[in-house]
Design a protein around this motif. Structure first.
Motif, PDB file in Angstrom:
ATOM      1  N   UNK A  13     147.027 -32.959 -36.962  1.00 21.58           N
ATOM      2  CA  UNK A  13     147.351 -31.594 -36.345  1.00 21.58           C
ATOM      3  C   UNK A  13     145.887 -30.794 -36.634  1.00 21.58           C
ATOM      4  N   UNK A  14     145.226 -31.408 -36.516  1.00 14.54           N
ATOM      5  CA  UNK A  14     143.750 -30.332 -36.453  1.00 14.54           C
ATOM      6  C   UNK A  14     143.249 -31.127 -35.500  1.00 14.54           C
ATOM      7  N   UNK A  15     143.677 -32.628 -35.092  1.00 11.69           N
ATOM      8  CA  UNK A  15     142.666 -32.495 -33.903  1.00 11.69           C
ATOM      9  C   UNK A  15     141.852 -34.060 -33.994  1.00 11.69           C
ATOM     10  N   UNK A  16     140.489 -34.566 -33.051  1.00 14.13           N
ATOM     11  CA  UNK A  16     140.681 -35.730 -33.161  1.00 14.13           C
ATOM     12  C   UNK A  16     138.948 -35.374 -32.233  1.00 14.13           C
ATOM     13  N   UNK A  17     138.051 -36.223 -32.281  1.00 12.52           N
ATOM     14  CA  UNK A  17     136.417 -36.124 -32.492  1.00 12.52           C
ATOM     15  C   UNK A  17     135.548 -37.641 -31.742  1.00 12.52           C
ATOM     16  N   UNK A  18     135.893 -37.969 -30.429  1.00  8.22           N
ATOM     17  CA  UNK A  18     135.479 -38.823 -30.520  1.00  8.22           C
ATOM     18  C   UNK A  18     133.706 -38.914 -29.838  1.00  8.22           C
ATOM     19  N   UNK A  19     132.963 -40.094 -30.687  1.00  8.90           N
ATOM     20  CA  UNK A  19     130.589 -39.670 -29.951  1.00  8.90           C
ATOM     21  C   UNK A  19     131.277 -41.323 -29.846  1.00  8.90           C
ATOM     22  N   UNK A  20     130.245 -40.845 -28.738  1.00  6.61           N
ATOM     23  CA  UNK A  20     129.627 -42.130 -28.132  1.00  6.61           C
ATOM     24  C   UNK A  20     128.083 -42.262 -28.166  1.00  6.61           C
ATOM     25  N   UNK A  21     128.185 -43.058 -28.732  1.00  7.54           N
ATOM     26  CA  UNK A  21     126.196 -43.425 -28.986  1.00  7.54           C
ATOM     27  C   UNK A  21     125.707 -44.399 -28.267  1.00  7.54           C
ATOM     28  N   UNK A  22     124.554 -43.550 -27.479  1.00  9.92           N
ATOM     29  CA  UNK A  22     123.610 -45.188 -26.532  1.00  9.92           C
ATOM     30  C   UNK A  22     122.684 -45.032 -26.444  1.00  9.92           C
ATOM     31  N   UNK A  23     122.147 -46.568 -26.890  1.00 14.19           N
ATOM     32  CA  UNK A  23     120.060 -46.372 -27.271  1.00 14.19           C
ATOM     33  C   UNK A  23     119.368 -45.718 -26.402  1.00 14.19           C
ATOM     34  N   UNK A  24     118.589 -45.431 -26.748  1.00 17.90           N
ATOM     35  CA  UNK A  24     117.507 -44.705 -26.098  1.00 17.90           C
ATOM     36  C   UNK A  24     117.151 -46.184 -25.416  1.00 17.90           C
ATOM     37  N   UNK A  25     116.818 -47.197 -26.076  1.00 20.57           N
ATOM     38  CA  UNK A  25     115.628 -47.952 -25.258  1.00 20.57           C
ATOM     39  C   UNK A  25     116.804 -49.642 -25.153  1.00 20.57           C
ATOM     40  N   UNK A  26     116.569 -50.012 -24.520  1.00 28.31           N
ATOM     41  CA  UNK A  26     118.115 -51.172 -24.015  1.00 28.31           C
ATOM     42  C   UNK A  26     117.044 -52.719 -25.202  1.00 28.31           C
ATOM     43  N   UNK A  27     118.319 -52.825 -25.679  1.00 26.76           N
ATOM     44  CA  UNK A  27     118.725 -54.250 -27.019  1.00 26.76           C
ATOM     45  C   UNK A  27     117.879 -55.522 -26.191  1.00 26.76           C
ATOM     46  N   UNK A  28     116.888 -56.280 -26.157  1.00 28.34           N
ATOM     47  CA  UNK A  28     116.937 -57.298 -25.772  1.00 28.34           C
ATOM     48  C   UNK A  28     118.252 -58.274 -26.616  1.00 28.34           C
ATOM     49  N   UNK A  29     117.813 -59.688 -26.387  1.00 32.12           N
ATOM     50  CA  UNK A  29     118.619 -60.732 -27.093  1.00 32.12           C
ATOM     51  C   UNK A  29     117.752 -61.037 -28.420  1.00 32.12           C
ATOM     52  N   UNK A  63     126.777 -52.447 -15.315  1.00 33.45           N
ATOM     53  CA  UNK A  63     126.216 -50.354 -14.921  1.00 33.45           C
ATOM     54  C   UNK A  63     124.732 -50.782 -14.363  1.00 33.45           C
ATOM     55  N   UNK A  64     125.283 -49.913 -13.127  1.00 28.60           N
ATOM     56  CA  UNK A  64     123.167 -49.675 -12.697  1.00 28.60           C
ATOM     57  C   UNK A  64     122.795 -48.870 -13.158  1.00 28.60           C
ATOM     58  N   UNK A  65     121.798 -49.827 -14.826  1.00 30.94           N
ATOM     59  CA  UNK A  65     120.910 -48.558 -15.236  1.00 30.94           C
ATOM     60  C   UNK A  65     119.528 -47.790 -14.158  1.00 30.94           C
ATOM     61  N   UNK A  66     119.517 -46.462 -14.832  1.00 33.47           N
ATOM     62  CA  UNK A  66     118.848 -46.122 -14.678  1.00 33.47           C
ATOM     63  C   UNK A  66     118.643 -44.738 -15.837  1.00 33.47           C
ATOM     64  N   UNK A  67     117.183 -44.355 -15.491  1.00 34.24           N
ATOM     65  CA  UNK A  67     117.516 -43.435 -16.949  1.00 34.24           C
ATOM     66  C   UNK A  67     117.716 -41.851 -15.925  1.00 34.24           C
ATOM     67  N   UNK A  68     118.573 -41.445 -17.036  1.00 36.31           N
ATOM     68  CA  UNK A  68     119.373 -40.202 -17.323  1.00 36.31           C
ATOM     69  C   UNK A  68     119.405 -39.077 -18.112  1.00 36.31           C
ATOM     70  N   UNK A 126     115.589 -39.428 -21.558  1.00 36.53           N
ATOM     71  CA  UNK A 126     116.617 -39.401 -20.744  1.00 36.53           C
ATOM     72  C   UNK A 126     116.920 -41.003 -21.814  1.00 36.53           C
ATOM     73  N   UNK A 127     118.235 -40.874 -21.269  1.00 36.92           N
ATOM     74  CA  UNK A 127     118.354 -42.494 -21.844  1.00 36.92           C
ATOM     75  C   UNK A 127     119.177 -43.793 -20.562  1.00 36.92           C
ATOM     76  N   UNK A 128     118.732 -45.229 -20.611  1.00 41.50           N
ATOM     77  CA  UNK A 128     119.130 -45.741 -19.786  1.00 41.50           C
ATOM     78  C   UNK A 128     121.009 -46.134 -19.178  1.00 41.50           C
ATOM     79  N   UNK A 129     120.928 -45.280 -18.262  1.00 41.14           N
ATOM     80  CA  UNK A 129     122.201 -45.658 -18.508  1.00 41.14           C
ATOM     81  C   UNK A 129     123.351 -45.193 -17.030  1.00 41.14           C
ATOM     82  N   UNK A 130     124.920 -45.643 -16.844  1.00 38.13           N
ATOM     83  CA  UNK A 130     124.927 -45.577 -15.530  1.00 38.13           C
ATOM     84  C   UNK A 130     125.835 -44.800 -15.548  1.00 38.13           C
TER      85      UNK A 130
END
Length: 182
Positions: free
Chosen positions: A149-165, A14-19, A53-57
Motif C-alpha cells: 500500500x505504500x511502495x517499494x525501494x530496490x537498492x543496488x550496491x556495487x563495490x568501488x574496487x573489484x574483489x579478488x578471490x 561484464x565489460x568492466x570499465x570505470x563509469x 567512479x566504479x568499475x561497471x558494465x
C-alpha cells in the motif's frame, strides 16, 4: 520469453570499465522518460554529487535499471512517484529505484528473484532474475524494502574496487589451527 530466459541464465562476463552511476541513471531515465510521462508519473531524482567512479558494465547496469523502473511503473496508478537516487558509502556506490505503488507482501518478497515468478498478468517473471544476475556478476548486492500500500525501494550496491578471490594460506585447512608464522 525464450530469449529473455536465455539472457537471464546465460553467464555473460561484464565489460568492466570505470563509469559513473549517475551517468547510467540519467541515460536510463532519458530512455524511459516518454513512457513515464505518458503514464502520468512524476520523477523524483537525487543523484549524489561527487559520486566516485566504479568499475561497471554500463550497458548491463542500464538493463537492470530499465527492468526495475518498468516494474515500478507497472506497480503504480496514474499520479505515482518514481524516485531514483544514488549515493556512496565506505562499501561502494549505490542506486535505488523506488515507487509509491502497491508494494510487495512479505510472502512474495522471498520469491522475487525466482525465475517465472510474477505478480503481473502479462509478466514473464524474468526481469528481476536478470537484475539479480547482473548485480551478482558485478560483485554487488540488492536490498529490497517494501510496504504493501505504500511502495517499494530496490537498492543496488556495487563495490568501488573489484574483489579478488579469497585464498587460503598454504597449509591452512578450515578445521585446523591457522598456520604459525616463523
Amino acid at each position: 520469453i525464450v530469449t529473455q530466459f536465455l539472457d537471464a541464465i546465460r553467464p555473460t562476463v561484464p565489460q568492466m570499465r570505470p563509469a559513473l552511476l549517475n551517468d547510467v541513471a540519467r541515460a536510463t531515465l532519458d530512455l524511459l522518460r516518454p513512457e513515464i510521462e505518458n503514464r502520468g508519473l512524476a520523477i523524483d531524482t537525487h543523484l549524489a554529487r561527487d559520486l566516485p567512479e566504479a568499475r561497471l558494465d554500463a550497458a548491463q547496469i542500464k538493463q537492470a535499471l530499465v527492468n526495475l523502473i518498468k516494474n515500478s511503473m507497472h506497480a503504480m496508478t496514474r499520479g505515482g512517484v518514481l524516485a531514483v537516487r544514488t549515493g556512496t558509502s565506505a562499501e561502494g556506490v549505490w542506486i535505488s529505484v523506488g515507487d509509491t505503488g502497491t508494494g510487495i507482501s512479505q510472502e512474495r518478497l522471498s520469491r522475487l528473484f525466482e525465475p517465472f515468478f510474477t505478480t503481473k498478468k502479462k509478466g514473464t517473471g524474468l526481469g528481476l532474475m536478470i537484475v539479480y544476475r547482473i548485480v551478482r556478476e558485478h560483485g554487488g548486492r540488492i536490498d529490497v524494502d517494501s510496504h504493501p500500500g505504500r511502495g517499494t525501494v530496490f537498492r543496488l550496491w556495487f563495490p568501488l574496487r573489484e574483489r579478488g578471490p579469497r585464498l587460503l594460506e598454504v597449509g591452512a585447512m578450515p578445521d585446523q589451527d591457522p598456520p604459525q608464522t616463523v
